[in-house]
Design a protein around this motif. Structure first.
Motif, PDB file in Angstrom:
ATOM      1  N   GLN A  12       0.855  -1.122  -0.069  1.00 60.47           N
ATOM      2  CA  GLN A  12       0.421   0.093  -0.142  1.00 60.47           C
ATOM      3  C   GLN A  12       1.074   1.612   0.606  1.00 60.47           C
ATOM      4  O   GLN A  12       0.139   2.294  -0.708  1.00 60.47           O
ATOM      5  CB  GLN A  12      -0.961   0.124   1.327  1.00 60.47           C
ATOM      6  CG  GLN A  12      -1.875   1.081   0.787  1.00 60.47           C
ATOM      7  CD  GLN A  12      -3.022   1.200   2.240  1.00 60.47           C
ATOM      8  OE1 GLN A  12      -2.136   0.430   3.769  1.00 60.47           O
ATOM      9  NE2 GLN A  12      -4.084   1.193   2.648  1.00 60.47           N
ATOM     10  N   GLN A  13       2.016   1.088   0.634  1.00 63.81           N
ATOM     11  CA  GLN A  13       3.037   2.793   0.648  1.00 63.81           C
ATOM     12  C   GLN A  13       3.804   2.648  -0.694  1.00 63.81           C
ATOM     13  O   GLN A  13       3.969   3.679  -0.990  1.00 63.81           O
ATOM     14  CB  GLN A  13       4.395   2.446   2.045  1.00 63.81           C
ATOM     15  CG  GLN A  13       3.479   2.470   2.988  1.00 63.81           C
ATOM     16  CD  GLN A  13       4.361   2.338   4.700  1.00 63.81           C
ATOM     17  OE1 GLN A  13       5.084   1.195   4.900  1.00 63.81           O
ATOM     18  NE2 GLN A  13       3.487   2.197   5.483  1.00 63.81           N
ATOM     19  N   LEU A  16       1.199   4.038  -2.876  1.00 65.76           N
ATOM     20  CA  LEU A  16       1.035   5.173  -2.327  1.00 65.76           C
ATOM     21  C   LEU A  16       1.811   6.526  -3.225  1.00 65.76           C
ATOM     22  O   LEU A  16       2.512   7.401  -3.692  1.00 65.76           O
ATOM     23  CB  LEU A  16       0.971   5.547  -0.492  1.00 65.76           C
ATOM     24  CG  LEU A  16       0.928   7.181  -0.638  1.00 65.76           C
ATOM     25  CD1 LEU A  16      -0.021   7.917  -0.831  1.00 65.76           C
ATOM     26  CD2 LEU A  16       1.137   7.515   0.889  1.00 65.76           C
ATOM     27  N   GLU A  28      -4.094  13.801  -0.941  1.00 65.52           N
ATOM     28  CA  GLU A  28      -5.493  13.741  -1.149  1.00 65.52           C
ATOM     29  C   GLU A  28      -5.540  11.868  -2.229  1.00 65.52           C
ATOM     30  O   GLU A  28      -6.440  11.161  -2.019  1.00 65.52           O
ATOM     31  CB  GLU A  28      -6.128  14.294  -1.066  1.00 65.52           C
ATOM     32  CG  GLU A  28      -5.896  15.134   0.525  1.00 65.52           C
ATOM     33  CD  GLU A  28      -4.442  15.837  -0.159  1.00 65.52           C
ATOM     34  OE1 GLU A  28      -4.092  16.298  -1.191  1.00 65.52           O
ATOM     35  OE2 GLU A  28      -4.494  16.992   0.401  1.00 65.52           O
ATOM     36  N   ALA A  31      -3.178   9.362  -1.870  1.00 63.32           N
ATOM     37  CA  ALA A  31      -4.238   8.325  -0.244  1.00 63.32           C
ATOM     38  C   ALA A  31      -5.166   7.274  -0.979  1.00 63.32           C
ATOM     39  O   ALA A  31      -5.382   5.739  -0.856  1.00 63.32           O
ATOM     40  CB  ALA A  31      -4.333   9.264   0.570  1.00 63.32           C
ATOM     41  N   GLU A  32      -5.987   8.047  -1.611  1.00 58.30           N
ATOM     42  CA  GLU A  32      -7.860   7.496  -1.963  1.00 58.30           C
ATOM     43  C   GLU A  32      -7.567   6.137  -3.036  1.00 58.30           C
ATOM     44  O   GLU A  32      -7.885   4.907  -2.838  1.00 58.30           O
ATOM     45  CB  GLU A  32      -8.626   7.830  -2.695  1.00 58.30           C
ATOM     46  CG  GLU A  32      -9.100   9.030  -1.275  1.00 58.30           C
ATOM     47  CD  GLU A  32     -10.607   9.256  -1.808  1.00 58.30           C
ATOM     48  OE1 GLU A  32     -11.512   9.467  -2.458  1.00 58.30           O
ATOM     49  OE2 GLU A  32     -10.764  10.765  -2.294  1.00 58.30           O
ATOM     50  N   TYR A  36      -6.246   4.286   0.974  1.00 58.81           N
ATOM     51  CA  TYR A  36      -5.488   5.525   2.497  1.00 58.81           C
ATOM     52  C   TYR A  36      -7.193   5.863   2.679  1.00 58.81           C
ATOM     53  O   TYR A  36      -7.328   6.447   2.259  1.00 58.81           O
ATOM     54  CB  TYR A  36      -4.449   5.522   2.631  1.00 58.81           C
ATOM     55  CG  TYR A  36      -3.544   4.906   2.665  1.00 58.81           C
ATOM     56  CD1 TYR A  36      -2.783   4.710   4.391  1.00 58.81           C
ATOM     57  CD2 TYR A  36      -2.103   4.822   1.538  1.00 58.81           C
ATOM     58  CE1 TYR A  36      -1.835   4.054   3.989  1.00 58.81           C
ATOM     59  CE2 TYR A  36      -1.186   4.455   1.816  1.00 58.81           C
ATOM     60  CZ  TYR A  36      -0.760   3.945   3.544  1.00 58.81           C
ATOM     61  OH  TYR A  36       0.255   2.974   3.760  1.00 58.81           O
ATOM     62  N   HIS A  37      -6.620   6.515   4.006  1.00 52.40           N
ATOM     63  CA  HIS A  37      -7.831   7.613   4.177  1.00 52.40           C
ATOM     64  C   HIS A  37      -7.242   8.740   3.461  1.00 52.40           C
ATOM     65  O   HIS A  37      -6.100   9.299   4.132  1.00 52.40           O
ATOM     66  CB  HIS A  37      -8.743   8.153   5.538  1.00 52.40           C
ATOM     67  CG  HIS A  37      -9.542   8.585   6.096  1.00 52.40           C
ATOM     68  ND1 HIS A  37      -9.781  10.053   5.854  1.00 52.40           N
ATOM     69  CD2 HIS A  37     -11.181   8.287   5.807  1.00 52.40           C
ATOM     70  CE1 HIS A  37     -10.413  10.806   6.268  1.00 52.40           C
ATOM     71  NE2 HIS A  37     -11.724   9.638   6.596  1.00 52.40           N
ATOM     72  N   SER A  40      -5.618  11.037   6.355  1.00 59.65           N
ATOM     73  CA  SER A  40      -3.761  10.200   6.685  1.00 59.65           C
ATOM     74  C   SER A  40      -2.418   9.509   6.631  1.00 59.65           C
ATOM     75  O   SER A  40      -1.745   9.691   6.791  1.00 59.65           O
ATOM     76  CB  SER A  40      -4.475   8.655   7.051  1.00 59.65           C
ATOM     77  OG  SER A  40      -4.692   8.206   6.558  1.00 59.65           O
ATOM     78  N   VAL A  41      -2.845  10.622   4.921  1.00 59.23           N
ATOM     79  CA  VAL A  41      -1.905  10.329   3.524  1.00 59.23           C
ATOM     80  C   VAL A  41      -0.806  11.336   4.476  1.00 59.23           C
ATOM     81  O   VAL A  41       0.277  11.233   4.205  1.00 59.23           O
ATOM     82  CB  VAL A  41      -2.270  10.987   2.571  1.00 59.23           C
ATOM     83  CG1 VAL A  41      -2.071  12.201   2.705  1.00 59.23           C
ATOM     84  CG2 VAL A  41      -1.549  10.610   1.489  1.00 59.23           C
ATOM     85  N   THR A  44       1.054   9.666   7.161  1.00 58.18           N
ATOM     86  CA  THR A  44       1.559   8.571   5.978  1.00 58.18           C
ATOM     87  C   THR A  44       3.321   8.556   5.317  1.00 58.18           C
ATOM     88  O   THR A  44       4.115   8.072   5.574  1.00 58.18           O
ATOM     89  CB  THR A  44       0.894   7.395   5.776  1.00 58.18           C
ATOM     90  OG1 THR A  44      -0.149   6.985   5.794  1.00 58.18           O
ATOM     91  CG2 THR A  44       1.617   6.458   4.695  1.00 58.18           C
TER      92      THR A  44
END
Length: 153
Positions: A12-13, A16, A28, A31-32, A36-37, A40-41, A44
């Motif tokens: 996931q990271q 991103l 943002e 993130a989506e 991710y929310h 919270s990006v 992270t």
């Protein structure tokens, strides 16, 4: 330079980082897309491994894509007779400077003498005498910014 795989990132990271750096997505939005929310990006992105991966990815992208592209753009502008002579001259100087081909100016070569800590007393006195006007100018600027604190009324 380590690749993104060299960092201990979750899938996931990695996604991103790829979305932000390679695809130019806003954090943002990235993130989506990475799951991710959006709020919270930034937390992270501040994680040491993620921040390092982003930084390294940007450096690699600049080295592999950005610098060659910038060079090709500069070269085409330099060769384009419809570009003003002034712009081409300025660009020529910048390209040569970045490539290390500009001869140091007199001011540059004089600053490459000895470090102040290595100068003798006589050399320091001569240095101060040669640079007194600049010293006075800087001291004047500093004095003009000073605030009077003698009155605590």
């Amino acid at each position: 330079m380590p690749s993104i795989a060299a960092y201990d990132l979750s899938e996931q990271q990695r996604t991103l980082v790829r979305l932000i750096v390679n695809e130019g997505k806003r954090p943002e939005e990235a993130a989506e897309l990475a799951g991710y929310h959006p709020k919270s990006v930034y937390k992270t992105m501040r994680l040491p491994a993620v921040a390092a991966a982003i930084s390294e990815s940007i450096q690699l992208d600049l080295a592999v894509v950005g610098a060659p592209l910038a060079y090709r753009v500069a070269k085409s502008l330099l060769q384009d007779a419809s570009v003003s002579a002034r712009v081409r001259a300025d660009l020529s100087i910048k390209v040569l400077d970045r490539a290390g081909h500009i001869a140091p100016t007199r001011k540059d070569s004089s600053s490459q003498q000895k470090a102040l800590s290595e100068m003798s007393r006589d050399e320091l006195a001569a240095f101060i005498e040669r640079n007194q006007a600049e010293i006075d100018k800087v001291e004047g600027e500093l004095a003009s910014r000073a605030k009077d604190i003698s009155y605590l009324g």
